[in-house]
Design a protein around this motif. Structure first.
Motif, PDB file in Angstrom:
ATOM      1  N   VAL A 169       1.058  -0.694   0.032  1.00  0.00           N
ATOM      2  CA  VAL A 169      -0.221  -0.341   0.211  1.00  0.00           C
ATOM      3  C   VAL A 169       0.731   1.219  -0.266  1.00  0.00           C
ATOM      4  O   VAL A 169       1.892   1.122   1.132  1.00  0.00           O
ATOM      5  CB  VAL A 169      -1.252  -0.211   1.412  1.00  0.00           C
ATOM      6  CG1 VAL A 169      -1.681   1.072   1.086  1.00  0.00           C
ATOM      7  CG2 VAL A 169      -2.117  -1.400   0.783  1.00  0.00           C
ATOM      8  N   ARG A 178       0.508   5.505   0.874  1.00  0.00           N
ATOM      9  CA  ARG A 178      -0.732   6.495   1.238  1.00  0.00           C
ATOM     10  C   ARG A 178      -0.049   7.365   1.367  1.00  0.00           C
ATOM     11  O   ARG A 178       1.380   7.414   1.193  1.00  0.00           O
ATOM     12  CB  ARG A 178      -0.529   6.007   2.830  1.00  0.00           C
ATOM     13  CG  ARG A 178      -1.545   6.905   3.420  1.00  0.00           C
ATOM     14  CD  ARG A 178      -1.525   7.376   4.991  1.00  0.00           C
ATOM     15  NE  ARG A 178      -0.572   6.959   5.486  1.00  0.00           N
ATOM     16  CZ  ARG A 178      -0.069   8.795   6.023  1.00  0.00           C
ATOM     17  NH1 ARG A 178      -0.745   9.852   5.671  1.00  0.00           N
ATOM     18  NH2 ARG A 178       0.773   8.647   6.400  1.00  0.00           N
ATOM     19  N   ALA A 217      -4.909   6.526  -0.285  1.00  0.00           N
ATOM     20  CA  ALA A 217      -3.455   5.227  -0.051  1.00  0.00           C
ATOM     21  C   ALA A 217      -4.519   4.794  -1.679  1.00  0.00           C
ATOM     22  O   ALA A 217      -5.420   4.194  -2.295  1.00  0.00           O
ATOM     23  CB  ALA A 217      -4.469   4.252   1.172  1.00  0.00           C
ATOM     24  N   ILE A 252      -3.554   0.435  -3.564  1.00  0.00           N
ATOM     25  CA  ILE A 252      -2.706  -0.939  -3.140  1.00  0.00           C
ATOM     26  C   ILE A 252      -3.089  -1.403  -4.068  1.00  0.00           C
ATOM     27  O   ILE A 252      -3.410  -1.302  -4.935  1.00  0.00           O
ATOM     28  CB  ILE A 252      -4.017  -1.590  -2.604  1.00  0.00           C
ATOM     29  CG1 ILE A 252      -4.974  -1.353  -1.455  1.00  0.00           C
ATOM     30  CG2 ILE A 252      -3.690  -3.421  -2.763  1.00  0.00           C
ATOM     31  CD1 ILE A 252      -6.359  -2.417  -0.741  1.00  0.00           C
ATOM     32  N   MET A 277      -5.234  -2.344   7.769  1.00  0.00           N
ATOM     33  CA  MET A 277      -5.882  -1.419   6.717  1.00  0.00           C
ATOM     34  C   MET A 277      -7.049  -0.898   7.413  1.00  0.00           C
ATOM     35  O   MET A 277      -7.116   0.559   7.759  1.00  0.00           O
ATOM     36  CB  MET A 277      -5.981  -2.164   5.479  1.00  0.00           C
ATOM     37  CG  MET A 277      -5.597  -2.069   4.312  1.00  0.00           C
ATOM     38  SD  MET A 277      -3.935  -1.181   4.205  1.00  0.00           S
ATOM     39  CE  MET A 277      -5.226   0.352   2.849  1.00  0.00           C
ATOM     40  N   VAL A 297      -9.031   4.668  -0.022  1.00  0.00           N
ATOM     41  CA  VAL A 297      -8.302   3.476  -0.690  1.00  0.00           C
ATOM     42  C   VAL A 297      -8.700   4.016  -2.120  1.00  0.00           C
ATOM     43  O   VAL A 297     -10.098   3.174  -2.705  1.00  0.00           O
ATOM     44  CB  VAL A 297      -8.866   1.976  -0.462  1.00  0.00           C
ATOM     45  CG1 VAL A 297      -7.720   1.119  -1.975  1.00  0.00           C
ATOM     46  CG2 VAL A 297      -7.547   1.451   0.986  1.00  0.00           C
ATOM     47  N   TYR A 339     -13.141  -2.589  -0.867  1.00  0.00           N
ATOM     48  CA  TYR A 339     -12.182  -1.294  -0.799  1.00  0.00           C
ATOM     49  C   TYR A 339     -12.751  -0.926  -2.253  1.00  0.00           C
ATOM     50  O   TYR A 339     -13.567   0.208  -1.815  1.00  0.00           O
ATOM     51  CB  TYR A 339     -11.248  -1.869  -1.201  1.00  0.00           C
ATOM     52  CG  TYR A 339      -9.971  -2.011  -0.552  1.00  0.00           C
ATOM     53  CD1 TYR A 339      -9.928  -1.949   1.211  1.00  0.00           C
ATOM     54  CD2 TYR A 339      -9.873  -4.024  -0.259  1.00  0.00           C
ATOM     55  CE1 TYR A 339      -9.301  -1.947   2.206  1.00  0.00           C
ATOM     56  CE2 TYR A 339      -8.941  -3.950   0.994  1.00  0.00           C
ATOM     57  CZ  TYR A 339      -8.544  -3.773   1.832  1.00  0.00           C
ATOM     58  OH  TYR A 339      -7.496  -3.724   2.726  1.00  0.00           O
TER      59      TYR A 339
END
Ligand SMILES: [Zn+2]
Length: 449
Positions: free
Chosen positions: A21, A23, A28, A30, A68, A75, A98
């Motif tokens: 990940v 951020r 963020a 993935i 997470m 995300v 997500y």
């Protein structure tokens, strides 16, 4: 300005179940959601499709993304670098929660979509938007982040090197890659763009360390193609049965096999579920053009029927490309060797392994049993037509010098593998613990300003 944080979620304590990940502020991204196939095979009675994400996480089969829960960010994308299962296999288990777009190259996205609708399990309906983007493409994500796919080479077609652009500089994700200047399908890596990125400023490089201990440059796929040519066209016995096994996902390798079969004037039969899935997907996106002398068979019943046909019409007219290069118990090659199909191995039939044995004790034992069975039937075994899909030390050195990242995160494999890459980085002036970070799954690292 916000901070950049890199969070290794999976693939930093082991090979497989890759997930990282990145951020920036309250957003963020993935990158990858893979499985660890080993963990699934060890639990022999486990059926991946029917296990819950929690069970699979407990088994170590998919990334444990519980970290997470502590990451205070939205995300905004799930980015897939390439189509290998250790990079995309957990999408069906983890992506839904997500709810963000899933972005990959057209081949990678087709593989994901086909796996959701595979006829071996119930159809899975993900709420995520599916976005196909070619290498060379850029896409604005929600917030200030932008995604770019740099063209890269690997043992699967349409591999991207994802770059996350933040207002504070770029994060480059080099998992997996090799620097193949003579790939059998597609073009060499986009070195020009990599050098440009280096000049623009790379804040962090997340880099696979699989073969960082190999003091060489990984040979091109063209070398494997030449070896195959030698193995397939070089033997004087043209009347015997010819069976080849290789990685189903390796479209480049299959292309070579199909072309040399044509020179041998043999019809090709691609047999087995995974060979069917990958080759038809490659055809769907226009990466492979199967000529008329190639047939693809997926199911056991129809495969048995075709094997009977080959036995009746004459082995010398056919080349069988089958699953089972690791000697897997239920794969076609093992079943053929155990006389569980209409095929019979006879004296001087040739079996070409265009794959290395993945080095773990259970694979090695399976492969040993398979090869012994084949030898007892008088088959000739030809091994060695294979090159790795992973960068070696000299490829890493070149990537470092093109990108000149501020920070390096070795990824993939255990500490031993990662320390090899860290060692190379130290040799070029990056300092362990300062700019080179060996991380474990679930740890977090905010880059200093
Ligand atoms: Zn890969």
């Amino acid at each position: 300005m916000a901070d950049i944080e890199v969070i290794p979620v999976g693939g930093y304590n082991e090979f497989g179940r890759n997930m990282t990940v990145v951020r920036y502020g309250d957003k963020a991204v993935i990158i990858d959601m893979g499985i660890n196939l080993d963990r699934i095979l060890i639990h022999e009675d486990a059926v991946f499709e029917s296990l819950s994400p929690n069970d699979l996480q407990d088994m170590g089969a998919i990334p444990d993304d519980s970290v997470m829960g502590d990451v205070d960010a939205e995300v905004v994308a799930i980015v897939l670098s390439h189509g290998h299962l250790d990079h995309i296999g957990a999408v069906e288990k983890l992506a839904a929660k997500y709810g963000c777009p899933i972005i990959g190259t057209p081949f990678t996205m087709k593989l994901v979509e086909n796996s959701l609708n595979d006829d071996f399990g119930p159809d899975i309906d993900l709420p995520n938007e599916m976005v196909a983007m070619n290498t060379g493409g850029r896409r604005q994500l929600k917030g200030p982040l932008e995604l770019e796919f740099v063209h890269m080479t690997h043992s699967i077609v349409q591999t991207a090197m994802p770059v996350i652009h933040t207002p504070e500089g770029a994060v480059v994700y080099a998992c997996d890659f090799k620097m193949d200047n003579f790939p059998v399908i597609g073009s060499k890596p986009d070195y020009e763009r990599l050098e440009e990125l280096g000049m623009e400023g790379v804040r962090a490089l997340v880099c696979e360390s699989t073969n960082a201990h190999e003091e060489t440059k990984t040979p091109s796929e063209t070398i494997a193609r030449d070896l195959l040519k030698d193995h397939m066209l070089g033997l004087r016995d043209e009347r015997s049965g010819l069976v080849i096994t290789t990685f189903s996902s390796h479209t480049q390798r299959l292309k070579s096999i199909i072309e040399f079969a044509d020179e041998l004037d043999r019809k090709v039969m691609l047999m087995g579920r995974s060979l069917h899935n990958y080759t038809t997907t490659a055809e769907e996106v226009g990466l492979l053009n199967l000529p008329d002398n190639v047939e693809v068979w997926k199911y056991g019943r129809e495969i048995n029927k075709q094997l009977k046909r080959v036995m009746n019409e004459g082995k010398e007219d056919y080349l069988l490309c089958v699953t089972g290069h690791q000697g897997e118990e239920n794969a076609l090659l093992t079943r053929m060797a155990k006389d569980e199909t209409p095929w019979t191995f006879e004296q001087d039939d040739q079996v070409i392994f265009s794959a290395r044995t993945i080095p773990n004790p259970s694979n090695e034992a399976q492969r040993y049993r398979l090869e012994e069975r084949l030898k007892m039937k008088g088959a000739r075994i030809i091994k060695g037509a294979h090159v790795s899909g992973h960068a070696s030390r000299e490829d890493h050195r070149e990537l470092f010098s093109m990108l000149e990242p501020d920070h390096i995160f070795p990824a993939h494999g255990d500490i031993e593998h990662q320390s090899q890459l860290a060692d190379l980085a130290e040799h070029h002036g990056w300092r362990l613990g300062e700019e080179v970070h060996i991380m474990r799954n679930g740890q977090r690292k905010t880059l200093p300003r």
